[in-house]
Motif scaffolding. Structure first.
Motif, PDB file in Angstrom:
ATOM      1  N   ASP A  22      22.398-114.634  41.482  1.00 59.27           N
ATOM      2  CA  ASP A  22      21.868-113.362  41.099  1.00 59.27           C
ATOM      3  C   ASP A  22      22.218-112.339  41.845  1.00 59.27           C
ATOM      4  OD1 ASP A  22      20.132-113.661  38.607  1.00 59.27           O
ATOM      5  OD2 ASP A  22      18.873-115.135  39.979  1.00 59.27           O
ATOM      6  N   GLU A  23      22.359-111.192  41.757  1.00 57.51           N
ATOM      7  CA  GLU A  23      22.735-110.004  42.750  1.00 57.51           C
ATOM      8  C   GLU A  23      23.850-110.277  43.641  1.00 57.51           C
ATOM      9  OE1 GLU A  23      20.883-106.900  42.406  1.00 57.51           O
ATOM     10  OE2 GLU A  23      20.368-108.104  40.490  1.00 57.51           O
ATOM     11  N   VAL A  24      25.054-110.787  42.808  1.00 52.24           N
ATOM     12  CA  VAL A  24      26.185-111.145  43.384  1.00 52.24           C
ATOM     13  C   VAL A  24      27.169-110.207  43.385  1.00 52.24           C
ATOM     14  CG1 VAL A  24      27.132-112.387  41.406  1.00 52.24           C
ATOM     15  CG2 VAL A  24      27.843-112.928  43.567  1.00 52.24           C
ATOM     16  N   VAL A  25      28.008-110.127  44.470  1.00 53.85           N
ATOM     17  CA  VAL A  25      29.116-109.018  44.558  1.00 53.85           C
ATOM     18  C   VAL A  25      30.450-110.020  44.245  1.00 53.85           C
ATOM     19  CG1 VAL A  25      30.444-107.468  45.904  1.00 53.85           C
ATOM     20  CG2 VAL A  25      27.935-107.678  46.094  1.00 53.85           C
TER      21      VAL A  25
ATOM     22  N   ARG B  34      32.968-109.264  55.287  1.00 48.78           N
ATOM     23  CA  ARG B  34      32.278-107.788  55.590  1.00 48.78           C
ATOM     24  C   ARG B  34      31.112-107.927  54.771  1.00 48.78           C
ATOM     25  NH1 ARG B  34      30.905-105.630  58.612  1.00 48.78           N
ATOM     26  NH2 ARG B  34      31.728-103.459  59.074  1.00 48.78           N
ATOM     27  N   LEU B  35      31.355-107.949  53.451  1.00 43.61           N
ATOM     28  CA  LEU B  35      30.058-107.973  52.609  1.00 43.61           C
ATOM     29  C   LEU B  35      28.964-109.035  52.792  1.00 43.61           C
ATOM     30  CD1 LEU B  35      31.672-106.770  49.293  1.00 43.61           C
ATOM     31  CD2 LEU B  35      29.925-105.390  50.619  1.00 43.61           C
ATOM     32  N   LYS B  36      29.625-110.414  53.111  1.00 46.31           N
ATOM     33  CA  LYS B  36      28.655-111.314  53.524  1.00 46.31           C
ATOM     34  C   LYS B  36      28.016-111.259  54.731  1.00 46.31           C
ATOM     35  CE  LYS B  36      27.299-115.643  53.239  1.00 46.31           C
ATOM     36  NZ  LYS B  36      26.467-116.046  52.115  1.00 46.31           N
ATOM     37  N   GLN B  37      28.620-110.608  55.668  1.00 47.59           N
ATOM     38  CA  GLN B  37      28.019-110.197  57.018  1.00 47.59           C
ATOM     39  C   GLN B  37      26.826-109.386  56.873  1.00 47.59           C
ATOM     40  OE1 GLN B  37      30.471-107.816  59.856  1.00 47.59           O
ATOM     41  NE2 GLN B  37      30.075-109.451  61.202  1.00 47.59           N
ATOM     42  N   GLN B  38      27.081-108.133  55.831  1.00 49.25           N
ATOM     43  CA  GLN B  38      25.932-107.331  55.637  1.00 49.25           C
ATOM     44  C   GLN B  38      24.741-107.868  54.731  1.00 49.25           C
ATOM     45  OE1 GLN B  38      25.999-104.299  56.880  1.00 49.25           O
ATOM     46  NE2 GLN B  38      27.501-105.375  58.296  1.00 49.25           N
ATOM     47  N   GLY B  39      24.943-109.124  54.299  1.00 47.55           N
ATOM     48  CA  GLY B  39      23.901-109.738  53.776  1.00 47.55           C
ATOM     49  C   GLY B  39      24.047-109.802  52.221  1.00 47.55           C
ATOM     50  N   TYR B  40      25.166-109.530  51.314  1.00 43.24           N
ATOM     51  CA  TYR B  40      25.475-109.750  50.076  1.00 43.24           C
ATOM     52  C   TYR B  40      25.589-110.898  49.767  1.00 43.24           C
ATOM     53  CZ  TYR B  40      25.612-104.345  49.596  1.00 43.24           C
ATOM     54  OH  TYR B  40      25.459-103.121  49.800  1.00 43.24           O
TER      55      TYR B  40
ATOM     56  N   GLN C 227      32.075-119.516  55.413  1.00 39.90           N
ATOM     57  CA  GLN C 227      30.685-118.666  55.471  1.00 39.90           C
ATOM     58  C   GLN C 227      29.899-118.886  54.140  1.00 39.90           C
ATOM     59  OE1 GLN C 227      29.910-116.240  57.617  1.00 39.90           O
ATOM     60  NE2 GLN C 227      31.513-116.947  58.749  1.00 39.90           N
ATOM     61  N   GLY C 228      30.224-119.805  53.353  1.00 38.98           N
ATOM     62  CA  GLY C 228      29.487-120.164  52.330  1.00 38.98           C
ATOM     63  C   GLY C 228      29.655-119.405  51.134  1.00 38.98           C
ATOM     64  N   ILE C 229      31.037-118.890  51.211  1.00 41.60           N
ATOM     65  CA  ILE C 229      31.258-118.053  49.903  1.00 41.60           C
ATOM     66  C   ILE C 229      32.052-118.771  48.734  1.00 41.60           C
ATOM     67  CG2 ILE C 229      32.548-116.073  49.071  1.00 41.60           C
ATOM     68  CD1 ILE C 229      32.332-114.824  51.874  1.00 41.60           C
ATOM     69  N   PRO C 230      31.339-119.078  47.505  1.00 41.46           N
ATOM     70  CA  PRO C 230      32.089-119.661  46.593  1.00 41.46           C
ATOM     71  C   PRO C 230      33.410-119.048  46.032  1.00 41.46           C
ATOM     72  CG  PRO C 230      29.589-119.205  46.006  1.00 41.46           C
ATOM     73  CD  PRO C 230      30.008-118.334  47.093  1.00 41.46           C
ATOM     74  N   CYS C 231      34.486-119.911  45.937  1.00 40.95           N
ATOM     75  CA  CYS C 231      35.732-119.210  45.496  1.00 40.95           C
ATOM     76  C   CYS C 231      36.096-119.972  44.184  1.00 40.95           C
ATOM     77  CB  CYS C 231      36.703-119.879  46.698  1.00 40.95           C
ATOM     78  SG  CYS C 231      36.186-119.170  48.176  1.00 40.95           S
ATOM     79  N   LEU C 232      36.563-119.122  43.388  1.00 42.31           N
ATOM     80  CA  LEU C 232      36.989-119.471  42.251  1.00 42.31           C
ATOM     81  C   LEU C 232      38.504-119.112  41.819  1.00 42.31           C
ATOM     82  CD1 LEU C 232      34.122-117.979  39.777  1.00 42.31           C
ATOM     83  CD2 LEU C 232      34.458-120.499  40.558  1.00 42.31           C
ATOM     84  N   GLN C 233      39.372-119.959  41.310  1.00 42.99           N
ATOM     85  CA  GLN C 233      40.782-119.887  41.169  1.00 42.99           C
ATOM     86  C   GLN C 233      41.065-119.395  39.600  1.00 42.99           C
ATOM     87  OE1 GLN C 233      43.411-121.589  39.600  1.00 42.99           O
ATOM     88  NE2 GLN C 233      44.693-120.279  40.214  1.00 42.99           N
ATOM     89  N   ALA C 234      41.954-118.541  39.626  1.00 41.03           N
ATOM     90  CA  ALA C 234      42.540-118.212  38.320  1.00 41.03           C
ATOM     91  C   ALA C 234      43.803-117.204  38.513  1.00 41.03           C
ATOM     92  CB  ALA C 234      41.319-117.379  37.599  1.00 41.03           C
TER      93      ALA C 234
END
Length: 239
Positions: free
Chosen positions: A2-5, A21-27, A46-53
């Motif tokens: 939810d509410e993902v960038v 930077r967006l992750k750092q700002q709390g997004y 940083q715990g950011i999920p990554c999708l390859q395509a």
């Protein structure tokens, strides 16, 4: 989610910087990437999920569109940063192949992702959700040596206007048009100095300049159908 960038082309350079930077700002950030590279470890750390395509082929576009549609219940912002850049080859067959590749990356992929995620963007709890297309200052004043690249970026700029009309009033759709942000490894020192000499602020901008423009668009509740030029004044230097 939810509410993902969502940021495409986040495996390197501008996309990577903006994702961090967006992750750092709390997004909550979800990153797309094209190919494996060491920089992805920074996103994963940083715990950011990554999708390859691979957005250069229709199958890759559809794969990503469907995966994002299934994973993301509500989307705060969709940032189309994925890009390819090279001169137009002289060989007609090679030029035609390049045209198709650039069209898919710069136009078809954003179009399909915007369509696929329109409902999730409308479900955002924010007053407005956002789509941001990263275009180029040469979309308005093309360089003949890069005519296919410039044309596909001009098409993306036009899509920004179309989607701004289609998705209002909930979704704001804007563009960021970079100038000399970060030189490629293959740029010679002579070319770098020539470009800097044609830029009013006499420097390359760096990735943070694009992030600041992106954050400004996300923060502003009354801007849609607009383009922010982040080019150090290069686009007006010789008018």
């Amino acid at each position: 989610m939810d509410e993902v960038v969502i940021i495409t082309g986040a495996g390197t350079r501008v996309g990577l910087h903006c994702a961090l930077r967006l992750k750092q700002q709390g997004y909550r950030v979800l990153a797309h990437y094209h190919s494996e590279r060491p920089e992805l470890e920074q996103l994963q750390h940083q715990g950011i999920p990554c999708l390859q395509a691979d957005l250069a082929c229709p199958e890759g576009i559809e794969q990503l569109a469907e995966e994002l549609r299934q994973r993301c219940h509500s989307v705060r912002a969709l940032v189309h940063n994925a890009s390819a850049f090279e001169t137009t080859p002289d060989d007609p067959a090679e030029a035609s192949a390049l045209f198709e590749r650039f069209y898919r990356i710069h136009m078809l992929a954003p179009y399909r992702l915007n369509r696929a995620l329109a409902e999730a963007l409308n479900r955002s709890q924010a007053l407005h959700s956002d789509i941001v297309h990263i275009t180029d200052i040469f979309a308005d004043n093309p360089n003949p040596a890069f005519d296919i690249y410039c044309a596909s970026k001009a098409g993306l700029a036009n899509l920004s206007l179309s989607f701004a009309k289609q998705l209002a009033p909930k979704v704001k759709v804007n563009a960021i048009a970079p100038g000399p942000i970060r030189f490629k490894e293959w740029h010679s020192e002579a070319v770098k100095q020539q470009i800097i000499g044609q830029t009013l602020l006499r420097s390359e901008g760096g990735e943070e300049a694009i992030y600041l423009a992106l954050q400004a668009l996300l923060d502003n509740p009354y801007t849609t159908g607009s383009t922010i030029k982040v080019d150090g004044g290069r686009s007006i230097a010789h008018l």
